[in-house]
Write a protein that holds these residues in place. Structure first.
Motif, mmCIF file in Angstrom:
data_model
loop_
_atom_site.group_PDB
_atom_site.id
_atom_site.type_symbol
_atom_site.label_atom_id
_atom_site.label_comp_id
_atom_site.label_asym_id
_atom_site.label_seq_id
_atom_site.Cartn_x
_atom_site.Cartn_y
_atom_site.Cartn_z
ATOM 1 N N ALA A 165 0.837 -1.197 0.000
ATOM 2 C CA ALA A 165 0.000 0.000 0.000
ATOM 3 C C ALA A 165 0.878 1.255 0.000
ATOM 4 O O ALA A 165 1.962 1.260 0.592
ATOM 5 N N GLY A 166 0.435 2.309 -0.684
ATOM 6 C CA GLY A 166 1.154 3.571 -0.653
ATOM 7 C C GLY A 166 1.081 4.181 0.734
ATOM 8 O O GLY A 166 0.230 3.803 1.551
ATOM 9 N N GLU A 167 1.951 5.157 1.010
ATOM 10 C CA GLU A 167 2.000 5.755 2.347
ATOM 11 C C GLU A 167 0.685 6.420 2.705
ATOM 12 O O GLU A 167 0.135 6.221 3.794
ATOM 13 N N ALA A 168 0.148 7.242 1.782
ATOM 14 C CA ALA A 168 -1.125 7.919 2.043
ATOM 15 C C ALA A 168 -2.266 6.914 2.126
ATOM 16 O O ALA A 168 -3.160 7.024 2.974
ATOM 17 N N ALA A 169 -2.250 5.912 1.228
ATOM 18 C CA ALA A 169 -3.301 4.895 1.239
ATOM 19 C C ALA A 169 -3.294 4.115 2.549
ATOM 20 O O ALA A 169 -4.353 3.780 3.098
ATOM 21 N N ALA A 170 -2.104 3.812 3.064
ATOM 22 C CA ALA A 170 -2.008 3.093 4.334
ATOM 23 C C ALA A 170 -2.607 3.911 5.467
ATOM 24 O O ALA A 170 -3.256 3.373 6.368
ATOM 25 N N GLY A 171 -2.386 5.240 5.416
ATOM 26 C CA GLY A 171 -2.989 6.107 6.422
ATOM 27 C C GLY A 171 -4.503 6.084 6.368
ATOM 28 O O GLY A 171 -5.182 6.041 7.391
ATOM 29 N N TRP A 172 -5.041 6.082 5.145
ATOM 30 C CA TRP A 172 -6.493 6.040 5.004
ATOM 31 C C TRP A 172 -7.061 4.675 5.378
ATOM 32 O O TRP A 172 -8.179 4.574 5.889
ATOM 33 N N LEU A 173 -6.289 3.614 5.144
ATOM 34 C CA LEU A 173 -6.747 2.295 5.585
ATOM 35 C C LEU A 173 -6.809 2.228 7.107
ATOM 36 O O LEU A 173 -7.690 1.571 7.674
ATOM 37 N N LEU A 174 -5.890 2.923 7.777
ATOM 38 C CA LEU A 174 -5.985 3.017 9.232
ATOM 39 C C LEU A 174 -7.257 3.761 9.623
ATOM 40 O O LEU A 174 -7.906 3.421 10.621
ATOM 41 N N SER A 175 -7.634 4.758 8.827
ATOM 42 C CA SER A 175 -8.890 5.467 9.073
ATOM 43 C C SER A 175 -10.079 4.533 8.921
ATOM 44 O O SER A 175 -11.034 4.581 9.697
ATOM 45 N N VAL A 176 -10.041 3.672 7.894
ATOM 46 C CA VAL A 176 -11.112 2.696 7.693
ATOM 47 C C VAL A 176 -11.213 1.774 8.904
ATOM 48 O O VAL A 176 -12.308 1.479 9.394
ATOM 49 N N TYR A 177 -10.064 1.322 9.386
ATOM 50 C CA TYR A 177 -10.003 0.461 10.574
ATOM 51 C C TYR A 177 -10.719 1.131 11.750
ATOM 52 O O TYR A 177 -11.510 0.490 12.458
ATOM 53 N N GLN A 178 -10.468 2.403 11.932
ATOM 54 C CA GLN A 178 -11.084 3.121 13.046
ATOM 55 C C GLN A 178 -12.546 3.468 12.773
ATOM 56 O O GLN A 178 -13.379 3.465 13.686
ATOM 57 N N MET A 179 -12.889 3.764 11.513
ATOM 58 C CA MET A 179 -14.270 4.093 11.180
ATOM 59 C C MET A 179 -15.189 2.894 11.407
ATOM 60 O O MET A 179 -16.362 3.058 11.750
ATOM 61 N N LEU A 180 -14.652 1.690 11.196
ATOM 62 C CA LEU A 180 -15.455 0.506 11.501
ATOM 63 C C LEU A 180 -15.788 0.457 12.985
ATOM 64 O O LEU A 180 -16.832 -0.066 13.384
ATOM 65 N N GLY A 181 -14.889 1.017 13.815
ATOM 66 C CA GLY A 181 -15.179 1.129 15.239
ATOM 67 C C GLY A 181 -16.382 2.010 15.484
ATOM 68 O O GLY A 181 -17.175 1.764 16.403
ATOM 69 N N VAL A 182 -16.549 3.047 14.659
ATOM 70 C CA VAL A 182 -17.707 3.928 14.769
ATOM 71 C C VAL A 182 -18.987 3.148 14.482
ATOM 72 O O VAL A 182 -19.973 3.218 15.227
ATOM 73 N N VAL A 183 -18.959 2.392 13.396
ATOM 74 C CA VAL A 183 -20.131 1.601 13.025
ATOM 75 C C VAL A 183 -20.510 0.632 14.143
ATOM 76 O O VAL A 183 -21.684 0.518 14.517
ATOM 77 N N MET A 184 -19.510 -0.036 14.690
ATOM 78 C CA MET A 184 -19.789 -1.006 15.752
ATOM 79 C C MET A 184 -20.261 -0.314 17.025
ATOM 80 O O MET A 184 -21.104 -0.837 17.759
ATOM 81 N N SER A 185 -19.722 0.880 17.292
ATOM 82 C CA SER A 185 -20.132 1.619 18.485
ATOM 83 C C SER A 185 -21.598 2.024 18.430
ATOM 84 O O SER A 185 -22.258 2.155 19.462
ATOM 85 N N LEU A 186 -22.111 2.235 17.225
ATOM 86 C CA LEU A 186 -23.499 2.659 17.058
ATOM 87 C C LEU A 186 -24.466 1.488 16.933
ATOM 88 O O LEU A 186 -25.664 1.630 17.237
ATOM 89 N N THR A 187 -23.971 0.338 16.486
ATOM 90 C CA THR A 187 -24.859 -0.811 16.272
ATOM 91 C C THR A 187 -24.832 -1.835 17.396
ATOM 92 O O THR A 187 -25.867 -2.403 17.750
ATOM 93 N N VAL A 188 -23.663 -2.073 17.974
ATOM 94 C CA VAL A 188 -23.540 -3.090 19.025
ATOM 95 C C VAL A 188 -24.404 -2.787 20.248
ATOM 96 O O VAL A 188 -25.004 -3.710 20.819
ATOM 97 N N PRO A 189 -24.512 -1.504 20.707
ATOM 98 C CA PRO A 189 -25.374 -1.244 21.867
ATOM 99 C C PRO A 189 -26.817 -1.705 21.678
ATOM 100 O O PRO A 189 -27.482 -2.097 22.641
ATOM 101 N N VAL A 190 -27.305 -1.682 20.439
ATOM 102 C CA VAL A 190 -28.661 -2.159 20.165
ATOM 103 C C VAL A 190 -28.759 -3.655 20.461
ATOM 104 O O VAL A 190 -29.739 -4.132 21.029
ATOM 105 N N VAL A 191 -27.704 -4.383 20.103
ATOM 106 C CA VAL A 191 -27.675 -5.820 20.366
ATOM 107 C C VAL A 191 -27.501 -6.099 21.854
ATOM 108 O O VAL A 191 -28.177 -6.967 22.421
ATOM 109 N N LEU A 192 -26.585 -5.356 22.497
ATOM 110 C CA LEU A 192 -26.327 -5.571 23.918
ATOM 111 C C LEU A 192 -27.583 -5.395 24.750
ATOM 112 O O LEU A 192 -27.798 -6.098 25.739
ATOM 113 N N HIS A 193 -28.416 -4.444 24.358
ATOM 114 C CA HIS A 193 -29.633 -4.144 25.110
ATOM 115 C C HIS A 193 -30.587 -5.335 25.144
ATOM 116 O O HIS A 193 -31.409 -5.457 26.058
#
Length: 400
Positions: A249-277
């Protein structure tokens, strides 16, 4: 609490949460130029950007509950933001010693926020723990992801290169200082909530054990679950772009892939609480998160050309595990005071354990000349996390 004050409090929690990762996640994509400028080995770089902040978390976290008795929860949280902005600015000054001092200071400020926010949520939103934890976890993830994604472009655009790119985030902290300031008028309370708050947020579950968290097996299980997840998360924040870059991966692309990794955390943070409840406990969710991490790391080893897929899978697993770790501090506590005590103890142990992660990951690369052995360490750790999750996810509580 009036509607206006409640809205202001939620806004304060969100903007404070927005600052609990940016000072750390903005470093990984810039690790190459930082190492080149400072002539750091992989192990030394891992210590600076990963182990040193985590070691600071481990030292400061158990002290927060003591400091808060003199200042109050809301007041200490505001002071933590002040320390954070000072640390970010000092780290950006082109003096090598200040790079280290600034890192310790900014990590100290983040530690205060990490410890106190679960207690604030238990105190002020006892009926919406999952939802509010999801909100502040999602905020940390999305802003942290943005910080990772724009790190390289900022360094290439702003004068001063990587130093200015890191100092850029002091502005966001100043916004948090202003938004949280109205909370300073609240009566000083203790970290866990003062005596009048100790019963707030009390919930009834299968078992409630009155014991200091340091003597509670459940508290140690919660700490271990967060420790393993933090080891993995902060190792990825520090090294994922470098690993992905080595796989093509290119240097900039690798940085954005790290962003994707963290953005998936956002998705899980918003959806998992519905399941936990809807679940009686969180054991199966903890196992599922750990299995996702194992699959993602194995996939990266066996089929690196599908790196985007593996980033998505590990992001989902890591995001779910992180949300669970934060939620456990409230869900496994009988009241607000217990939540803060469990948070302080758990984060201290977890971050002390996780300190080894980024350093060991880099050192193993230095020794072996590749990333296979470091990634296998993460696979073993994620497998162990699944077992610990079966214990930490039980429907029982600690009361201090």
């Amino acid at each position: 609490m009036s509607t206006a004050r409640r809205v202001l409090l939620i806004a304060g929690i969100v903007v404070v949460a927005a600052n609990l990762r940016t000072a750390l996640t903005s470093v990984g994509p810039l690790l190459g130029p930082i190492r080149a400028d400072l002539e750091l080995s992989a192990g030394a770089a891992g210590f600076l950007v990963g182990a040193l902040p985590l070691l600071t978390f481990a030292v400061v976290s158990p002290q927060v509950s003591r400091m808060v008795k003199r200042t109050g929860v809301d007041q200490l949280l505001w002071l933590g933001l002040i320390v954070l902005v000072i640390g970010i600015l000092l780290r950006s000054i082109p003096v090598t010693a200040l790079l280290w001092i600034g890192t310790v200071l900014l990590a100290s400020g983040i530690a205060v926020g990490n410890v106190l926010l679960p207690g604030v949520i238990k105190r002020d939103f006892p009926g919406q723990i999952g939802q509010m934890t999801g909100v502040y976890s999602a905020t940390m993830n999305v802003v942290g992801a943005i910080a990772s994604g724009v790190a390289v472009p900022l360094a290439g655009t702003l004068p001063g290169g990587w130093r200015t790119a890191l100092g850029f985030w002091a502005g966001l902290v100043l916004i948090a200082v202003a938004v949280w300031a109205p909370q300073l008028s609240r009566r000083a309370t203790t970290a866990a909530g003062a005596d009048d708050l100790s019963a707030q947020g009390t919930t009834t579950t299968t078992t409630t054990t009155a014991v200091t968290p340091w003597r509670s097996p459940l508290a140690w299980q919660v700490a271990a679950f967060m420790g393993m997840g933090s080891w993995i998360f902060y190792t990825m924040i520090s090294w994922y772009p470098t690993v992905l870059h080595s796989f093509g991966a290119g240097e900039a692309a690798a940085g954005w892939l790290l962003s994707v990794y963290q953005m998936l955390g956002v998705v899980m943070s918003l959806t998992v609480p519905v399941v936990l409840h809807r679940l009686a406990d969180q054991r199966m969710v903890a196992v599922a998160a750990s299995v996702a991490l194992v699959v993602g790391f194995l996939g990266l080893l066996l089929a690196p050309d599908l790196a985007v897929l593996w980033v998505v899978i590990t992001g989902m697993g890591s995001g779910t595990a992180f949300l669970l770790a934060l939620s456990f501090f409230s869900l496994r506590a009988a009241d607000a005071r217990s939540a803060a005590a469990l948070s302080g103890m758990g984060q201290s142990v977890a971050y002390l354990f996780a300190t080894v992660g980024p350093v060991l990951f880099g050192a193993l690369n230095d020794v072996t000349g590749g990333w296979s052995v470091p990634l296998w360490v993460l696979i073993v750790l994620a497998t162990a996390q699944a077992g610990v999750g079966l214990r930490a996810g039980r429907d029982t509580q600690v009361q201090t």
